[in-house]
Design a protein around this motif. Sequence first.
Motif, PDB file in Angstrom:
ATOM      1  N   LYS A 125       0.869  -1.118  -0.136  1.00  0.00           N
ATOM      2  CA  LYS A 125      -0.003  -0.053  -0.192  1.00  0.00           C
ATOM      3  C   LYS A 125       0.785   1.352  -0.002  1.00  0.00           C
ATOM      4  O   LYS A 125       0.435   2.375  -0.144  1.00  0.00           O
ATOM      5  N   MET A 126       1.987   1.327   0.078  1.00  0.00           N
ATOM      6  CA  MET A 126       2.986   2.392   0.341  1.00  0.00           C
ATOM      7  C   MET A 126       4.432   1.995  -0.296  1.00  0.00           C
ATOM      8  O   MET A 126       4.865   0.889  -0.125  1.00  0.00           O
ATOM      9  N   ASN A 127       5.191   3.019  -0.715  1.00  0.00           N
ATOM     10  CA  ASN A 127       6.777   3.089  -1.092  1.00  0.00           C
ATOM     11  C   ASN A 127       7.658   3.318   0.156  1.00  0.00           C
ATOM     12  O   ASN A 127       7.132   4.049   1.125  1.00  0.00           O
ATOM     13  N   PHE A 128       8.663   2.794  -0.006  1.00  0.00           N
ATOM     14  CA  PHE A 128       9.782   3.238   1.022  1.00  0.00           C
ATOM     15  C   PHE A 128      10.909   3.744   0.353  1.00  0.00           C
ATOM     16  O   PHE A 128      11.509   3.505  -0.747  1.00  0.00           O
ATOM     17  N   VAL A 129      11.393   4.952   0.802  1.00  0.00           N
ATOM     18  CA  VAL A 129      12.645   5.585   0.319  1.00  0.00           C
ATOM     19  C   VAL A 129      13.606   5.803   1.205  1.00  0.00           C
ATOM     20  O   VAL A 129      13.439   6.435   2.159  1.00  0.00           O
ATOM     21  N   TYR A 130      14.850   4.986   0.999  1.00  0.00           N
ATOM     22  CA  TYR A 130      15.855   5.164   1.976  1.00  0.00           C
ATOM     23  C   TYR A 130      16.644   6.047   1.790  1.00  0.00           C
ATOM     24  O   TYR A 130      17.572   5.899   0.605  1.00  0.00           O
ATOM     25  N   VAL A 131      16.738   7.131   2.417  1.00  0.00           N
ATOM     26  CA  VAL A 131      18.084   8.168   1.994  1.00  0.00           C
ATOM     27  C   VAL A 131      19.226   8.051   2.799  1.00  0.00           C
ATOM     28  O   VAL A 131      19.290   8.484   3.766  1.00  0.00           O
ATOM     29  N   ASN A 132      20.264   7.828   1.996  1.00  0.00           N
ATOM     30  CA  ASN A 132      21.533   7.660   3.054  1.00  0.00           C
ATOM     31  C   ASN A 132      22.356   8.888   2.880  1.00  0.00           C
ATOM     32  O   ASN A 132      22.255   9.619   1.890  1.00  0.00           O
ATOM     33  N   LEU A 133      22.900   9.442   4.166  1.00  0.00           N
ATOM     34  CA  LEU A 133      23.622  10.608   4.306  1.00  0.00           C
ATOM     35  C   LEU A 133      25.012  10.360   4.736  1.00  0.00           C
ATOM     36  O   LEU A 133      25.472  11.014   5.616  1.00  0.00           O
ATOM     37  N   ASP A 134      25.806   9.356   4.300  1.00  0.00           N
ATOM     38  CA  ASP A 134      27.103   8.945   4.587  1.00  0.00           C
ATOM     39  C   ASP A 134      27.790  10.239   3.900  1.00  0.00           C
ATOM     40  O   ASP A 134      27.128  10.868   2.900  1.00  0.00           O
ATOM     41  N   ASP A 135      29.096  10.296   4.107  1.00  0.00           N
ATOM     42  CA  ASP A 135      29.938  11.429   3.693  1.00  0.00           C
ATOM     43  C   ASP A 135      30.410  11.129   2.368  1.00  0.00           C
ATOM     44  O   ASP A 135      30.416  12.213   1.502  1.00  0.00           O
ATOM     45  N   THR A 136      30.328  10.051   1.815  1.00  0.00           N
ATOM     46  CA  THR A 136      30.660   9.899   0.302  1.00  0.00           C
ATOM     47  C   THR A 136      29.637   8.726  -0.361  1.00  0.00           C
ATOM     48  O   THR A 136      29.097   7.931   0.283  1.00  0.00           O
ATOM     49  N   LYS A 137      29.754   8.920  -1.565  1.00  0.00           N
ATOM     50  CA  LYS A 137      28.911   7.908  -2.326  1.00  0.00           C
ATOM     51  C   LYS A 137      29.329   6.612  -2.341  1.00  0.00           C
ATOM     52  O   LYS A 137      28.681   5.711  -2.219  1.00  0.00           O
ATOM     53  N   ASP A 138      30.482   6.411  -2.042  1.00  0.00           N
ATOM     54  CA  ASP A 138      31.239   4.982  -2.049  1.00  0.00           C
ATOM     55  C   ASP A 138      30.802   4.226  -0.845  1.00  0.00           C
ATOM     56  O   ASP A 138      30.502   3.466  -0.823  1.00  0.00           O
ATOM     57  N   GLN A 139      30.741   5.180   0.239  1.00  0.00           N
ATOM     58  CA  GLN A 139      30.337   4.642   1.551  1.00  0.00           C
ATOM     59  C   GLN A 139      28.587   4.356   1.474  1.00  0.00           C
ATOM     60  O   GLN A 139      28.209   3.361   1.925  1.00  0.00           O
ATOM     61  N   PHE A 140      28.184   5.022   0.900  1.00  0.00           N
ATOM     62  CA  PHE A 140      26.536   4.930   0.506  1.00  0.00           C
ATOM     63  C   PHE A 140      26.511   3.534  -0.206  1.00  0.00           C
ATOM     64  O   PHE A 140      25.410   2.757   0.137  1.00  0.00           O
ATOM     65  N   VAL A 141      27.233   3.072  -1.141  1.00  0.00           N
ATOM     66  CA  VAL A 141      27.013   2.053  -1.957  1.00  0.00           C
ATOM     67  C   VAL A 141      27.275   0.861  -0.960  1.00  0.00           C
ATOM     68  O   VAL A 141      26.471  -0.218  -1.158  1.00  0.00           O
ATOM     69  N   LYS A 142      28.400   0.863  -0.306  1.00  0.00           N
ATOM     70  CA  LYS A 142      28.782  -0.137   0.656  1.00  0.00           C
ATOM     71  C   LYS A 142      27.512  -0.479   1.698  1.00  0.00           C
ATOM     72  O   LYS A 142      27.008  -1.205   1.912  1.00  0.00           O
ATOM     73  N   SER A 143      27.023   0.832   2.258  1.00  0.00           N
ATOM     74  CA  SER A 143      26.027   0.633   3.223  1.00  0.00           C
ATOM     75  C   SER A 143      24.894   0.047   2.669  1.00  0.00           C
ATOM     76  O   SER A 143      24.146  -0.684   3.221  1.00  0.00           O
ATOM     77  N   VAL A 196      13.242   1.618  -2.247  1.00  0.00           N
ATOM     78  CA  VAL A 196      14.483   2.325  -3.183  1.00  0.00           C
ATOM     79  C   VAL A 196      15.605   2.992  -2.328  1.00  0.00           C
ATOM     80  O   VAL A 196      15.398   3.610  -1.352  1.00  0.00           O
ATOM     81  N   ASN A 197      16.971   2.614  -2.648  1.00  0.00           N
ATOM     82  CA  ASN A 197      17.819   3.141  -1.940  1.00  0.00           C
ATOM     83  C   ASN A 197      18.460   4.430  -2.813  1.00  0.00           C
ATOM     84  O   ASN A 197      18.977   4.322  -3.903  1.00  0.00           O
ATOM     85  N   VAL A 198      18.611   5.473  -2.125  1.00  0.00           N
ATOM     86  CA  VAL A 198      19.262   6.838  -2.719  1.00  0.00           C
ATOM     87  C   VAL A 198      20.222   7.438  -1.979  1.00  0.00           C
ATOM     88  O   VAL A 198      20.074   7.324  -0.684  1.00  0.00           O
TER      89      VAL A 198
END
Length: 509
Positions: free
Chosen positions: A388-406, A417-419
């Motif tokens: 019934k709803m969507n989920f948007v996970y907004v990562n606020l790590d210091d770098t994009k590389d860390q976001f990808v790993k996380s 969705v991970n962004v």
Amino acid sequence: MKKYLLLFIVAIFAMSCSKKVEVKGKVAGSSPLERIEFVEASGVATLPLANFGLDKDGNFTGSFEAPKNGMYVINYAGKQNLIFLKGGQSVNISGNAATFPNEYTVTGDAKNDNDFYQAGQKFLMTYGQGLKIQELAKDEATYLKGMQKIEADLNKNIEENIKKFNPGKEVIEWKRIDAKTAVLNLLANYELNMQQMSGNPAFKVGKAFSDYENKLQVNKDDMVKNSPFYRQYLLSKLSNDFQKFAEAKTKTNKEITTTELFNEFLKGKKDYSQTAKDYLLAFVMAQSDIHPTTPAATTDKIKKIIEEDIKDAGIKADVKKMLFAINGFKIGDDAPEASLVKADGSSYKITDNKGKPYLLVFYASWNPYIAEGTMPVLKEVSNFYKSKMNFVYVNLDDTKDQFVKSSNAMMKGISGVNVYGENGLNSDIAKKYGVYGFKLPSFIVVDKDGKIASRSFNNLGDQDLIAILDKVTGLSAPQVAAPEQMQPQGNLDPATQQAPQATAPVPTK
């Protein structure tokens, strides 16, 4: 030649007017999950100006805009200390994780100022341990003489340290205000204790005592601008009168807020400058009525008072910013679009979710509560509501590389969705949604029309949040035991955070 000379002069002028502080350093023995925050100590809003991560060796680097030359709070691993900084400086800070920031070494542009400050703190610690305040308090004349002796000793130490460290004029002035404020608070404590011991709330000290207090407050506006502890002194002096005023007013209006009461009370204080009124009102407002669960009607009243009765533009802006950080959007506001990217580098629009409600989840891998306290519950919640709803996970790590790993490690098997918000806590989305380190993890519900449907929650198990999710989806979640309330890292609530004490507390023996 004249052209190059002009460019040189312009460059020098630009450097001298810069408010940016460049910071780097090392905390030996630290954990990569720890963060360092800087907060303006003399401001009315205690929101972090910067939040820096440490690498595996304890190194950190970054910069932030310093609102003024003055004292700043360093937050690290639940501990705090002060550091004196000026715009345009390059500063190196080092220490050991076991004692940082209680103990630290400064090199670079800020060395002399902070050597001066730290020498004064060491003196205060030793000096305070030798005082016997109770013996001085046997009568008013003895106490007054003792306070004058303390003031003379503090000023003597300041002069000795000026000669030894050659600090800048701003930190010298701050230290002189700090010394006066320390004595003023001791004087206020004596009067308060006498009121309590005598059982007479109307007790007043003698003329010599009052004259000495007034002598210490020659530049009241400078003191109120630079010292939160001077503001506390003024509030302690107003406390009895305000209590009487509030008791009378609440007899006829039970719904009146503390902010409204204090604002009305201050309007009758003709001997207080507008500057003092602005700072004191902002302080009381933050302490009493700016909290995540403040009703919308109260928030509207506060906004009106900020707009109409706080005259200083800087204070007005700071309190508005703090109000938004704590209370967030008004229910029904449009959820703003912001710059986001996926792991593959493609852009993502959160407004593409329009037509279906969604939960915005702000997180960072360095937050110690996200993996153990949040992820198991998040998986259950997303599985239950995903139809019934969507989920948007907004990562606020210091770098994009860390976001990808996380996102690969933490979000695997969780619907949504991970962004990434580029630049982490300095990202476009963090600024638009008022997200700081102390608010992570954070959850905001947006309805199918793209309107804000909830305040920001820090606890996914909060029953108010579950009720809103049920409402926007039409589902009914099973009742489960909520996880323990998470305690975000750093400043837990900037509306109630206090700067660390600038002077050593004077013990009694």
